[in-house]
Design an enzyme around this catalytic site. Structure first.
Site, PDB file in Angstrom:
ATOM      1  N   CYS A 138       0.843  -1.202   0.000  1.00  0.00           N
ATOM      2  CA  CYS A 138       0.000   0.000   0.000  1.00  0.00           C
ATOM      3  C   CYS A 138       0.878   1.252   0.000  1.00  0.00           C
ATOM      4  O   CYS A 138       1.539   1.535  -0.986  1.00  0.00           O
ATOM      5  CB  CYS A 138      -0.984  -0.040   1.168  1.00  0.00           C
ATOM      6  SG  CYS A 138      -2.363   1.120   0.954  1.00  0.00           S
TER       7      CYS A 138
ATOM      8  N   HIS B 144      -3.639  -5.316   1.539  1.00  0.00           N
ATOM      9  CA  HIS B 144      -3.235  -5.711   2.881  1.00  0.00           C
ATOM     10  C   HIS B 144      -3.696  -7.149   3.139  1.00  0.00           C
ATOM     11  O   HIS B 144      -4.664  -7.627   2.545  1.00  0.00           O
ATOM     12  CB  HIS B 144      -3.875  -4.805   3.934  1.00  0.00           C
ATOM     13  CG  HIS B 144      -3.419  -3.391   3.900  1.00  0.00           C
ATOM     14  ND1 HIS B 144      -2.157  -3.018   4.292  1.00  0.00           N
ATOM     15  CD2 HIS B 144      -4.065  -2.251   3.527  1.00  0.00           C
ATOM     16  CE1 HIS B 144      -2.039  -1.709   4.172  1.00  0.00           C
ATOM     17  NE2 HIS B 144      -3.165  -1.216   3.709  1.00  0.00           N
TER      18      HIS B 144
END
Length: 492
Positions: free
Chosen positions: A332, A419
Site C-alpha cells: 500500500c 493488505h
C-alpha cells in the site's frame, strides 16, 4: 435488550483488547450471542468488513472471537492519526473529515451521538455487548465530553472492570488512583479489577490483593499470567515494542521498516509462523545491512513517512539493497513509496498540491483522491489463490512489470495495494520461495495455517480467561446489570 460490560484500563496497552477478546470467546462458548464494541479507536491498524466498512483491527478480531460477523457498529468512530495534531475520522465505516488536536475535547458531540446510537443498536440485537475502553478510564481532562470510557458506561448503566498491567510496575497504585480520580457516580459503576501480565507465583500477590480489596471495596476478579505468545491483532504500533521478534532458524532474514505512521503492521504476522524466517522491525539503515528481504509496510502519511525515510538515510539503504538484487516488498503506502512520483493535489494527507519523487524502484505513479477505496479483492499471484483487503486514497498508475496482487512486480521488486495477502497460506509460501531463491537460499515453508493458528490463539486466550478470571462473578454482574447495587462509600 441485551446486557453490556465495559472493560476499561489504567493505561493504554494495559491489555484491554486481549481481555475483551478472551471474554468474547468465553461467553460465546456458553451459547451467548456476543458483540464486541469500542466507541472510538485511535489507530492506523484497520480492517474492511464484508459490508465494505472500515473498523479497527482489534474489533475485527474480537468479532471473530465472539463468532459474530464484523460490522461498522462494533467500532463506530475510528480516528487515524495523520500527524501529531490531526486525525482522519471514520464514522460508521466511512470517511468523515478530520479532527484537529484543539477540537479533541469539545468538538465531538456528533461522534458521541454516532457511538451511542451504534451501541444501542448492538444491544438490541445481541445478548451481551462487551465494550473496550480507550486509554485510561480516568482521563479526567476529557471526562466532560467522554463517550468512550465512563461516559459510555453511564450511557449504558454498565458494570465496569478495570485492567491494570502489573508488568509496568505500580499496578495497585494505578488501579487505586484510577478509581479515586473518578467522581462518585462513575465510581459506582466500577465493579472490579483484573491484573494482567503477571509473572511468577500468584500466591505472592495475595497480601496485596486482600489489602486492595479492603480499601477499594471491589474484588480483583482475576490475575492473568504473562503469555507472550498470545499476542493478537493490535490496534496501534505501541504493540511493536513488546511484540517478540521472530527468529525461526535464521535461513531467511526479513527487515520490516517501522515507519512513524505505520498502518496495518499485522500484514507481516503470518511470516512469523514460518520456521526458516527471521523477522525484525527496524528504523535504522544499519539494521538493513544483514537483511535478505526488506518490507516497506503501509502508512497513513505516505509523503511524511517518505520524507522520514530520507531523513534517516533509509531510502539509500533500500535502493542499495535493491541494486544488489535484494528483494523488496512494498505494501500500500510502502508500494507507493517505491514508485516514481506521488501527488496529493487535494490535500488528502494535509497540504494541497504536495508531491514528492519516490524511490524509483517500480514503474508506478500515485495520485491521492478524496474518495477512499474500501474493498475485499480476490485473485491469484505466483500461481496461488490470494485475497486481501484494500484501504487507501492513493490511485496508482502502473506502467510496466507483471501484475502482483493489485500492484506490480519487476524482478525481485514487489508492490501490492492489498493488505493481509500474506495471511493466505498458499500465496505466502509461494512468495517466500521466490524471494529465497532470489538470494540463493533454500527454505522450508511450514505447513501451519495462519487462520488455524489465529483460531488456536483465540481458543488459548479463552482458556486463560476461563482458568484465571472469575467468569461466574462476571456473569452475575451482567445478570444484575439493570439493578446494580450501590457500593458503600467513595474514594475521596
Amino acid at each position: 435488550m441485551g446486557s453490556g460490560l465495559l472493560v476499561a484500563g489504567t493505561t493504554s496497552d494495559a491489555g484491554k483488547s486481549v481481555v475483551v477478546t478472551g471474554i468474547c470467546r468465553s461467553l460465546a462458548r456458553r451459547g451467548l450471542k456476543v458483540a464486541p464494541f469500542k466507541a472510538q479507536n485511535m489507530s492506523n491498524n484497520s480492517m474492511v468488513t464484508s459490508e465494505g466498512a472500515e473498523i479497527g483491527r482489534a474489533q475485527w478480531i474480537q468479532a471473530v472471537a465472539a463468532r459474530a460477523i464484523p460490522e461498522a457498529a462494533m467500532n463506530p468512530v475510528l480516528l487515524k492519526p495523520g500527524s501529531d495534531r490531526r486525525s482522519h475520522v471514520v464514522v460508521l465505516g466511512r470517511p468523515a473529515g478530520s479532527l484537529e488536536a484543539g477540537e479533541f475535547a469539545g468538538g465531538r458531540q456528533h461522534l458521541a451521538d454516532a457511538a451511542f446510537g451504534a451501541f444501542d443498536d448492538l444491544r438490541r440485537r445481541f445478548d451481551v455487548v462487551v465494550c473496550e475502553g480507550a486509554g485510561s478510564a480516568a482521563e479526567i481532562n476529557l471526562r466532560d465530553h467522554d463517550y468512550v470510557n465512563m461516559g459510555l458506561a453511564q450511557h449504558g448503566s454498565m458494570p465496569t472492570v478495570v485492567v491494570g498491567d502489573i508488568d509496568r510496575g505500580g499496578v495497585f497504585a494505578s488501579m487505586y488512583g484510577t478509581l479515586a480520580l473518578l467522581d462518585a457516580a462513575d465510581q459506582q459503576l466500577i465493579r472490579g479489577f483484573v491484573i494482567n501480565k503477571f509473572r511468577g507465583d500468584v500466591s505472592l500477590l495475595k497480601p496485596g490483593l486482600d489489602s486492595f480489596e479492603r480499601v477499594t471495596g471491589r474484588p480483583v476478579l482475576g490475575v492473568l499470567p504473562w503469555q507472550r505468545e498470545l499476542w493478537l491483532d493490535s490496534e496501534d504500533s505501541l504493540a511493536l515494542t513488546s511484540r517478540p521478534a521472530h527468529d525461526g532458524d535464521g535461513a531467511l532474514s526479513i527487515a520490516v521498516v517501522m515507519l512513524p505512521r505505520v498502518s496495518n503492521f499485522t500484514d507481516v504476522d503470518a511470516l512469523c509462523l514460518e520456521p526458516d524466517v527471521r523477522v525484525r522491525f527496524v528504523d535504522d539503515p544499519r539494521a538493513l545491512a544483514g537483511a535478505d528481504v526488506v518490507i516497506v509496510p503501509g502508512t497513513r502519511a505516505t509523503l511524511a513517512d517518505l520524507a522520514w525515510l530520507r531523513s534517516r538515510g533509509l531510502d539509500t539503504a533500500i535502493v542499495d539493497h535493491a541494486r544488489r538484487d535484494g528483494p523488496v516488498l512494498g505494501i500500500c503506502g510502502g508500494f507507493q513509496m517505491l514508485g516514481t512520483h506521488i501527488d496529493d493535489p487535494h490535500g488528502v494527507e494535509g497540504v494541497p498540491g504536495a508531491s514528492a519523487t519516490g524511490l524509483g524502484l517500480l514503474p508506478v505513479r500515485t495520485e491521492f483522491a478524496h474518495e477512499k477505496v474500501l474493498r475485499l479483492p480476490r485473485g491469484t499471484a505466483l500461481e496461488a489463490a490470494a485475497s486481501g483487503y484494500e484501504i487507501h486514497h492513493g490511485r496508482v498508475t502502473v506502467d510496466g512489470g507483471t501484475d502482483f496482487l493489485g500492484g506490480t512486480r519487476v524482478g525481485s521488486m514487489f508492490g501490492t495495494m492489498w493488505h493481509g495477502a500474506l495471511e493466505g497460506d498458499a500465496v505466502r509460501r509461494a512468495w517466500l520461495r521466490e524471494v529465497a531463491a532470489a538470494v540463493g537460499r533454500e527454505i522450508r515453508t511450514g505447513e501451519v495455517s495462519f487462520p488455524a493458528a489465529r483460531e488456536a490463539r483465540i481458543e488459548a486466550l479463552a482458556d486463560l480467561v476461563d482458568e484465571h478470571l472469575d467468569m461466574d462473578a462476571l456473569l452475575a454482574m451482567l445478570s444484575d446489570e439493570r439493578t446494580l447495587p450501590v457500593l458503600r462509600g467513595t474514594l475521596r
